[in-house]
Design an enzyme around this catalytic site. Structure first.
Site, PDB file in Angstrom:
ATOM      1  N   GLU A 175       0.848  -1.202   0.000  1.00 53.02           N
ATOM      2  CA  GLU A 175       0.000   0.000   0.000  1.00 53.02           C
ATOM      3  C   GLU A 175       0.875   1.239   0.000  1.00 53.02           C
ATOM      4  OE1 GLU A 175      -2.098   3.476   1.443  1.00 53.02           O
ATOM      5  OE2 GLU A 175      -0.499   2.481   2.524  1.00 53.02           O
ATOM      6  N   GLU A 176       1.958   1.192   0.786  1.00 53.44           N
ATOM      7  CA  GLU A 176       2.689   2.419   1.108  1.00 53.44           C
ATOM      8  C   GLU A 176       3.392   3.058  -0.087  1.00 53.44           C
ATOM      9  OE1 GLU A 176       2.154   3.997   3.577  1.00 53.44           O
ATOM     10  OE2 GLU A 176       1.890   2.773   5.359  1.00 53.44           O
TER      11      GLU A 176
END
Ligand SMILES: [Zn+2]
Length: 436
Positions: A292-293
């Protein structure tokens, strides 16, 4: 107060699960050793809880690795605490030494002439406010992290420094993703811890123009293979209709990601465990997303791998706002969903959730790739007054989770997902995103 509101709600082990993950894997940026440890932990944990169809689906992810950094005011000589932004290139071996140009926004930088910017290190001095609706404040501030290096390089700057996008006055710089643009030179980018940004700001307030020496090392490795981890609780009467409950398994590399997002992992696994005792009409699918990051590659890979099945996704829900108390539930679905969603307000009010609101942007970042398929989405708005002290810093450890707050969050998540998973009718498809 909070303890009273939790009376009658199921006991929760969400914090214990968050600590198990962070102790097993530590920092777990995509492609790192911690990423692999986290996936192994998640597969085992889902099986131990008793979820079915536990599996890993491959995701190709970027693999960036931080090296040493030093930032120093040249005169009067003083070291500053800083962290490279995720994706930054290295400085040349001897570093970069240049006068600093302070601006308060990208717009303010764009208004300057190229001559004013060329050869300088641009310092974006844009503070973030500590408020309950922390993501609103974050959203107004984070452009300098994502796009600051592009804007600075377009005008001939040699590096970009930002005031950390966060709220803590501890010396923990906040990292986070930054981008480059094809046709614009790449320059190194880093975030100063807030007290260190304050040093520069005070020097400028006194009319000085400090020079800074920046030495930063980072490596962009070839893409790596990571994976989304999935497990299910089979629905009683509509098993082919899916309620997705997600969190992201990866974290930034500076710390073990206790609140971002081990807390979310703990919450969704606890919700799944509660459903095992009382399966809802539809199948509940837990998805722990990869990357996600710094890429959202896990969420994109999920939408591609499950494209044929997305019309069967009744609702998607994600917990990615830390471990703070939930105070609103936002939902996105088509016209005519109000009557089905309205009773949820009564179920959540005793927990202190003040409103259940229709909103076109409900849900976390990992749900964005589901928007094009019109999948209805839910998201809890959480109190973020402490979250952005920790978010993307070395200080984000699981002991920071408040047990009563995460218990309330888990109860609110469980009530919300249980409500939609048992609705007699499908929720109408969400409006499609407008083209940019
Ligand atoms: Zn997150």
């Amino acid at each position: 107060m909070l303890a009273q509101r939790l009376a009658g709600q199921p006991a929760t082990r969400a914090q214990d699960i968050a600590c198990e993950l962070t102790d097993a894997a530590g920092p777990r940026l995509a492609g790192s050793k911690g990423d692999a440890l986290a996936r192994a932990w998640a597969l085992e944990k889902m099986k131990a809880i008793g979820l079915t169809n536990v599996r890993e689906e491959p995701v190709t992810v970027p693999h960036w690795e931080r090296g040493p950094i030093s930032v120093e005011i040249v005169s009067p000589s003083q070291p500053l605490v800083a962290a490279a932004l995720g994706g930054s290139i290295s400085t040349p071996p001897g570093g970069i030494t240049a006068p600093v140009l302070r601006v308060t926004s990208i717009e303010a930088l764009v208004a300057l002439s190229d001559d004013q910017v060329r050869g300088k290190i641009v310092y974006f001095d844009k503070p973030m406010q500590r408020v309950r609706d922390g993501f609103a404040s974050y959203g107004q501030t984070v452009d300098v992290r994502g796009k600051g290096a592009i804007a600075a390089a377009k005008k001939g700057a040699v590096a970009s420094l930002i005031r950390s996008v966060g709220t803590s006055n501890a010396r923990f710089p906040h990292t986070g993703s930054m981008r480059y643009q094809e046709d614009v030179p790449k320059i190194p980018a880093a975030a100063l811890a807030i007290p260190d940004a304050d040093i520069l700001t005070r020097l400028f307030a006194r009319g000085q123009t400090p020079s800074v020496k920046l030495v930063l090392e980072a490596t962009q490795h070839p893409d790596a293979t990571s994976g989304n981890i999935l497990g299910e609780v089979k629905g009683r009467t509509k098993p082919d209709e899916i309620v997705l409950i997600g969190a992201h398994l990866d974290s930034w590399d500076l710390g073990p990601g206790g609140v971002d997002d081990a807390a979310g992992v703990g919450v969704v696994l606890e919700v799944a465990r509660l459903f095992l005792a009382e399966p809802p009409a539809r199948t509940v699918r837990v998805v722990l997303f990869a990357n996600e990051e710094n890429g959202l590659k896990g969420a994109r890979a999920y939408a591609v791998a499950h494209a044929a099945e997305l019309p069967k996704h009744h609702v998607a829900f994600e917990v990615d706002g830390g471990a703070g108390e939930a105070w609103q539930l936002l939902w996105t679905a088509g016209e005519g969903a109000d009557a089905a969603m309205a009773p949820l307000a009564k179920k959540l009010a005793p927990l202190g959730v003040e409103a259940v609101l229709r909103n076109d942007d409900a849900g976390g970042a990992d749900l964005i790739p589901l928007e094009a398929a019109g999948v209805p989405r839910l998201g809890l708005k959480q109190d973020a007054r402490r979250y952005f002290d920790l978010h993307h810093t070395a200080d984000d450890t699981c002991d920071k989770i408040d047990p009563a707050e995460i218990a309330q969050l888990t109860a609110a998540a469980w009530q919300s997902v249980r409500h939609v998973a048992n609705l007699p009718e499908r929720l109408p498809a969400a409006p499609l995103p407008k083209p940019e």
